[in-house]
Design a protein around this motif. Structure first.
Motif, PDB file in Angstrom:
ATOM      1  N   GLU A 409       0.852  -1.185   0.000  1.00 41.35           N
ATOM      2  CA  GLU A 409       0.000   0.000   0.000  1.00 41.35           C
ATOM      3  C   GLU A 409       0.897   1.247   0.000  1.00 41.35           C
ATOM      4  O   GLU A 409       2.111   1.164   0.213  1.00 41.35           O
ATOM      5  CB  GLU A 409      -0.882   0.009   1.256  1.00 41.35           C
ATOM      6  CG  GLU A 409      -1.649  -1.274   1.503  1.00 41.35           C
ATOM      7  CD  GLU A 409      -2.889  -1.400   0.653  1.00 41.35           C
ATOM      8  OE1 GLU A 409      -3.159  -0.482  -0.150  1.00 41.35           O
ATOM      9  OE2 GLU A 409      -3.592  -2.419   0.778  1.00 41.35           O
ATOM     10  N   SER A 415      -1.253  -6.692   2.723  1.00 46.59           N
ATOM     11  CA  SER A 415      -2.101  -7.785   3.189  1.00 46.59           C
ATOM     12  C   SER A 415      -1.286  -9.068   3.247  1.00 46.59           C
ATOM     13  O   SER A 415      -0.245  -9.199   2.596  1.00 46.59           O
ATOM     14  CB  SER A 415      -3.296  -7.972   2.258  1.00 46.59           C
ATOM     15  OG  SER A 415      -2.863  -8.438   0.993  1.00 46.59           O
ATOM     16  N   THR A 418      -1.031 -10.711  -0.127  1.00 45.77           N
ATOM     17  CA  THR A 418      -0.014 -10.105  -0.985  1.00 45.77           C
ATOM     18  C   THR A 418       1.373 -10.617  -0.612  1.00 45.77           C
ATOM     19  O   THR A 418       2.182 -10.964  -1.481  1.00 45.77           O
ATOM     20  CB  THR A 418      -0.060  -8.578  -0.860  1.00 45.77           C
ATOM     21  OG1 THR A 418      -1.329  -8.117  -1.324  1.00 45.77           O
ATOM     22  CG2 THR A 418       1.039  -7.928  -1.697  1.00 45.77           C
ATOM     23  N   LYS A 607     -14.847  -9.153   9.243  1.00 42.93           N
ATOM     24  CA  LYS A 607     -14.613  -7.804   8.752  1.00 42.93           C
ATOM     25  C   LYS A 607     -13.172  -7.648   8.286  1.00 42.93           C
ATOM     26  O   LYS A 607     -12.885  -6.960   7.329  1.00 42.93           O
ATOM     27  CB  LYS A 607     -14.917  -6.802   9.862  1.00 42.93           C
ATOM     28  CG  LYS A 607     -16.384  -6.796  10.293  1.00 42.93           C
ATOM     29  CD  LYS A 607     -16.602  -5.840  11.459  1.00 42.93           C
ATOM     30  CE  LYS A 607     -18.056  -5.860  11.909  1.00 42.93           C
ATOM     31  NZ  LYS A 607     -18.286  -4.997  13.087  1.00 42.93           N
ATOM     32  N   LYS A 779      -5.687 -10.586  -3.785  1.00 44.61           N
ATOM     33  CA  LYS A 779      -6.460  -9.420  -4.205  1.00 44.61           C
ATOM     34  C   LYS A 779      -5.932  -8.864  -5.527  1.00 44.61           C
ATOM     35  O   LYS A 779      -4.742  -8.751  -5.743  1.00 44.61           O
ATOM     36  CB  LYS A 779      -6.375  -8.323  -3.142  1.00 44.61           C
ATOM     37  CG  LYS A 779      -7.050  -8.693  -1.835  1.00 44.61           C
ATOM     38  CD  LYS A 779      -6.907  -7.558  -0.825  1.00 44.61           C
ATOM     39  CE  LYS A 779      -7.535  -7.921   0.488  1.00 44.61           C
ATOM     40  NZ  LYS A 779      -7.375  -6.859   1.491  1.00 44.61           N
ATOM     41  N   GLY A 781      -5.092  -5.965  -8.090  1.00 41.21           N
ATOM     42  CA  GLY A 781      -4.671  -4.583  -7.926  1.00 41.21           C
ATOM     43  C   GLY A 781      -4.784  -3.821  -9.218  1.00 41.21           C
ATOM     44  O   GLY A 781      -3.860  -3.129  -9.618  1.00 41.21           O
ATOM     45  N   SER A 788      -0.805  -4.787  -3.237  1.00 41.82           N
ATOM     46  CA  SER A 788      -1.662  -4.878  -2.067  1.00 41.82           C
ATOM     47  C   SER A 788      -2.682  -3.754  -2.108  1.00 41.82           C
ATOM     48  O   SER A 788      -2.337  -2.594  -2.306  1.00 41.82           O
ATOM     49  CB  SER A 788      -0.827  -4.779  -0.786  1.00 41.82           C
ATOM     50  OG  SER A 788      -1.643  -4.925   0.352  1.00 41.82           O
ATOM     51  N   VAL A 789      -3.972  -4.107  -1.924  1.00 41.67           N
ATOM     52  CA  VAL A 789      -5.048  -3.119  -2.038  1.00 41.67           C
ATOM     53  C   VAL A 789      -6.038  -3.316  -0.898  1.00 41.67           C
ATOM     54  O   VAL A 789      -6.398  -4.443  -0.567  1.00 41.67           O
ATOM     55  CB  VAL A 789      -5.780  -3.262  -3.395  1.00 41.67           C
ATOM     56  CG1 VAL A 789      -6.956  -2.299  -3.466  1.00 41.67           C
ATOM     57  CG2 VAL A 789      -4.825  -2.989  -4.551  1.00 41.67           C
ATOM     58  N   GLY A 790      -6.494  -2.213  -0.286  1.00 40.44           N
ATOM     59  CA  GLY A 790      -7.546  -2.273   0.721  1.00 40.44           C
ATOM     60  C   GLY A 790      -7.026  -2.347   2.132  1.00 40.44           C
ATOM     61  O   GLY A 790      -5.826  -2.422   2.387  1.00 40.44           O
ATOM     62  N   VAL A 791      -7.961  -2.327   3.077  1.00 43.02           N
ATOM     63  CA  VAL A 791      -7.599  -2.401   4.498  1.00 43.02           C
ATOM     64  C   VAL A 791      -7.049  -3.781   4.802  1.00 43.02           C
ATOM     65  O   VAL A 791      -7.598  -4.793   4.385  1.00 43.02           O
ATOM     66  CB  VAL A 791      -8.831  -2.115   5.376  1.00 43.02           C
ATOM     67  CG1 VAL A 791      -8.478  -2.263   6.849  1.00 43.02           C
ATOM     68  CG2 VAL A 791      -9.354  -0.710   5.096  1.00 43.02           C
ATOM     69  N   ASN A 792      -5.938  -3.828   5.541  1.00 41.24           N
ATOM     70  CA  ASN A 792      -5.352  -5.104   5.898  1.00 41.24           C
ATOM     71  C   ASN A 792      -5.068  -5.148   7.388  1.00 41.24           C
ATOM     72  O   ASN A 792      -4.979  -4.111   8.057  1.00 41.24           O
ATOM     73  CB  ASN A 792      -4.071  -5.365   5.086  1.00 41.24           C
ATOM     74  CG  ASN A 792      -3.005  -4.323   5.324  1.00 41.24           C
ATOM     75  OD1 ASN A 792      -2.380  -4.292   6.399  1.00 41.24           O
ATOM     76  ND2 ASN A 792      -2.773  -3.458   4.339  1.00 41.24           N
ATOM     77  N   GLN A 795      -2.604  -2.833   9.121  1.00 43.95           N
ATOM     78  CA  GLN A 795      -2.970  -1.433   9.330  1.00 43.95           C
ATOM     79  C   GLN A 795      -3.809  -1.236  10.587  1.00 43.95           C
ATOM     80  O   GLN A 795      -3.714  -0.215  11.250  1.00 43.95           O
ATOM     81  CB  GLN A 795      -3.752  -0.918   8.108  1.00 43.95           C
ATOM     82  CG  GLN A 795      -2.924  -0.795   6.844  1.00 43.95           C
ATOM     83  CD  GLN A 795      -3.773  -0.519   5.627  1.00 43.95           C
ATOM     84  OE1 GLN A 795      -4.871  -1.046   5.503  1.00 43.95           O
ATOM     85  NE2 GLN A 795      -3.268   0.292   4.705  1.00 43.95           N
TER      86      GLN A 795
END
Length: 801
Positions: A409, A415, A418, A607, A779, A781, A788-792, A795
């Motif tokens: 990210e 993630s 990833t 989630k 995921k 990209g 790597s994309v999105g909330v992981n 984070q």
């Protein structure tokens, strides 16, 4: 490549055509067919290739040496080159012409060989993809331009280009033992790999206005001329990869002065192209135990903002290799460290931009080192001086260098999928150094001989990286969904690469799974590992065929495996062994009714992604953990541990939703009774329990039957019945057992070792089916592979590092 065969007319020439038929002598019978010897399905042994699977006394292969000079023009994205090729005719045949590959022509709309694929109107498409689909008689400018072709005296040589192939007509036949020297001058426009696809080209980074070049299939190169098929001149359509000839390379590349190059072989002028500080770091890296940055992140970022207009020449030397590739960019961070391989230091190195820094700086070079060490243990010692990984949103292999994916990210987190995808692709592509760069099979014809074998050793290597690594191919249960497919959607593994519909499972996963079943379930590790290593030793730097592998595995192990090759490689039948009934008896005449079956179905959602570990631990993970001689990479080098290493072990907490399960009961099986025994029999057998298990082969593929008894006191017993139980009846089998304790339940294949496609018919009694395991898909990209994309979880965890 990499991280993703037509009926045979003459069976003895199986390597030439689509796929090999599974011929039976008595197809109408219910026995014997599956255990027939392969016989004439395999090529006839001769003085080049023996019946034992080894090269014969008259084995020969050709050689081609290259001296290449090229210049990269970054502003116009063009490459101009000249090469001198020395071709050695080691065959017993006079050659009146020779064939070269022009693979870059795949991008040219007039020269491309990808003419046989059907296409449909997409629901949505990019402008670029529409442009590529539009039929035009106007040359789009891509592909090789042959500027000049001359012999050693400067005389022009006639040639003919047929799509991605070029035939050179010799003035006089090249006799056995002779060599021929000729020169080729050429250029071509480099394609945008992110738009046009393919293995080579460039990626443009609009944020910093820089390029990353991956130069592959970039020079005219010799086809293989072999004893088993003559010239391998199948066109390159973009899928079936390469059959290439070994030789020595000297390559001079002129590029912008601030570019860093990673390439096949060793650079022989580092002192002239690196700063004194960088050269000192390189020398230090040779003996380092952790990766040393030769070009730092700060230096790479600075180079991005101040492009140089000057040029530099890099010179590389590579001996006894089948190909040459290189990557060039001013964006590269470059690190390296030495890895000892049987007393020889191999430089393991990585090249990557800032977009991949937090992943590649920690894992890439370590993964390269772990891979060549592990593959060396299972095959032959890695023979080359360097092994390199380049992050290029890609997945493709060449001698000593490969191009991989995996970017973080913007904030540097990533993630777990990833990270694991990045580790998997690095291990896979570096592993290709062994298959097919050293054990040099014909990828254009038999994709599985490099992809399948490599995926198998990749599986072994990933398992030895970390016992929690969620390996996605190799373990038997992971191939079940593919094996369940209707027959009209399947082809045998022994199928030409261009004819495969489901390319990944057929060429990668099914061969890898089959070899793992051989190792863990059929042969055992000791016999398998010795035979597999013999294959690697026999065919290192040579051109093996499928028959050479099959014969060597049997010759070196003392195991008749023709039934397995026939079923798993030449057929499409799945494994489905059913426990049809259990007859139960006891000497005291008491009827024993055993309770019913049960099942568990899992479900739920979270989630934040839970730890990406397989909920079912396959046999290899268990055996590896129990083997005191094995120490996993992440235990030997704790610097290779990250947040997810803790997360997978419950040492890093993240808010997740727990999964619920539903238990379903199944009906019980009735019992039978024995006749009244004599007093002597009562005394002898009074406390014994008798069981007759009846099995049926519903899938068609014969396989060992693995029976697990669970007794009423909670103890267990395992019986492994060899596949030969099916010899006299390929559809039905039974086995009688005498037990000292009462059985509560029976389960077939409890560790899911045989790729059985229907586990519902594997149980009797109170056995509980395992909950469904959850699969995590890497995921996407956008157009960049491995981003790597999105909330992981990294984070959202305050303690993540």
């Amino acid at each position: 490549m990499k991280k993703l065969f037509t009926t045979v007319l003459v069976i003895s020439s199986l390597v030439k055509f689509g796929h090999a038929q599974d011929i039976h002598n008595n197809p109408g019978s219910n026995h014997g067919n599956k255990f027939e010897q392969l016989g004439t399905i395999l090529t006839t042994p001769n003085e080049q290739r023996t019946a034992s699977g080894a090269p014969g006394v008259k084995y020969w292969q050709q050689r081609a040496d290259y001296n290449i000079k090229c210049e990269l023009d970054e502003k116009t994205q063009t490459l101009t080159g000249s090469e001198t090729i020395t071709y050695f005719n080691n065959s017993p045949d006079p050659l009146s012409y020779i064939w070269l590959q022009l693979d870059e022509n795949e991008h040219n709309n007039l020269k491309t060989s990808n003419y046989q694929s059907s296409s449909t109107m997409p629901r949505a498409a990019t402008l670029q993809s529409v442009d590529r689909s539009e039929k035009s008689d106007k040359d789009n400018g891509y592909g090789f331009n042959i500027l000049k072709l001359t012999d050693v005296t400067g005389k022009t040589i006639p040639y003919t280009i047929n799509k991605t192939m070029m035939r050179i007509d010799l003035p006089v036949a090249l006799k056995p033992g002779q060599q021929y020297i000729f020169n080729v001058n050429w250029n071509y426009k480099i394609s945008d790999r992110m738009v046009y696809g393919g293995r080579g080209g460039y990626e443009y980074f609009p944020e910093d206005k820089n390029y990353l070049f991956t130069m592959t299939q970039w020079y005219p190169r010799l086809c293989v001329y072999s004893d088993f098929q003559g010239w391998q001149n199948h066109q390159f359509t973009g899928r079936g990869e390469f059959a290439l000839t070994f030789g020595n390379f000297k390559v001079q590349m002129t590029v912008p002065a601030d570019h860093i190059i990673g390439a096949t072989g060793e650079c022989i002028n580092y002192s002239g192209v690196l700063t004194p500080t960088q050269f000192a770091r390189y020398q230090k890296a040779k003996t380092a135990k952790a990766p040393v940055e030769i070009v730092t992140l700060a230096e790479a970022k600075k180079a991005e903002t101040t492009p140089s207009a000057a040029k530099k020449k890099w010179v590389f030397q590579a001996n006894n290799v089948r190909d040459f590739a290189w990557g060039s960019s001013r964006k590269f961070v470059w690190d390296g460290m030495g890895q000892n391989i049987e007393g020889k230091t191999v430089m393991c190195m990585s090249y990557y931009g800032k977009e991949a820094y937090n992943l590649y700086s920690k894992f890439s070079t370590r993964a390269v080192a772990h891979t060549i060490k592990t593959y060396s243990d299972f095959t032959i010692p890695y023979p080359y001086p360097v092994a390199q990984s380049v992050e290029a949103a890609n997945g493709m292999e060449y001698p000593m260098i490969c191009f991989n994916y995996g970017r973080t990210e913007k904030d540097g987190t990533y993630s777990e999928s990833t990270k694991n995808g990045m580790l998997g692709v690095v291990i896979h592509e570096v592993g290709h150094n062994f298959f097919p760069m050293i054990v040099n099979s014909d990828e254009r014809q038999w994709t599985w001989m490099d992809e399948g074998l490599n995926s198998f050793v990749e599986y072994l290597t990933e398992e030895l990286w970390d016992n929690k690594f969620p390996v996605k191919k190799g373990a038997a249960y992971t191939i079940v969904d593919y094996m369940k497919l209707p027959k009209d959607e399947l082809e045998p593994i022994m199928t030409n690469s261009e004819n495969i519909v489901r390319f990944g499972p057929n060429a990668y996963s099914k061969p890898a799974t089959g070899l793992n079943i051989l190792r863990e379930t059929i042969m055992g590790r000791e016999l398998f590992d010795f035979a597999f290593k013999q294959y690697a030793k026999r065919w290192a730097f040579k051109h093996p065929t499928p028959a050479d592998l099959f014969r060597t595995m049997e010759d070196a192990s003392g195991e008749d495996l023709d039934w397995f090759w026939r079923g798993w490689f030449y057929g499409t039948d799945p494994v489905d062994i059913s426990l049809d009934s259990v007859k139960v008896a006891k000497a005291d005449l008491s009827a024993t009714k055993l309770p019913g079956n049960g099942g568990v179905n899992g479900g739920g959602a979270s989630k934040v992604a839970p730890p990406a570990v397989n909920s079912f631990e396959d046999l290899s993970k268990v055996l590896n953990r129990e083997d005191k001689k094995i120490k996993f990479y992440t235990d030997r080098d704790t610097a290779a541990r990250d947040f997810y290493w803790k997360y997978d072990r419950g040492l890093a907490s993240v808010d997740t939703v727990k999964y619920a399960s539903i238990v379903k009961a199944k009906g019980a099986q009735p019992a039978t009774e024995l006749e009244t025994p004599t007093d002597a029999e009562k005394q002898k057998y009074g406390e014994k329990y008798f069981y007759e298990l009846s099995f049926s082969n519903k899938g068609g593929m014969v396989m060992p039957i693995i029976v697990e008894f669970t007794f009423k006191d909670g103890s267990k017993q395992l019986d492994r019945i060899p596949a030969q139980i099916w010899r006299l009846n390929e559809k039905k089998a039974s086995k009688f057992y005498v037990q000292d304790k009462e059985v509560a339940s029976i389960k077939l294949d409890p560790m899911r070792e045989t790729a059985d496609i229907d586990e519902t018919n594997n149980v009797w009694g109170k056995a509980v089916e395992p909950s469904k395991f959850q699969l995590f898909k890497l995921k996407a990209g956008g157009p960049v592979r491995g981003q790597s994309v999105g909330v992981n979880p990294m984070q959202v965890s305050a303690g993540a590092k």
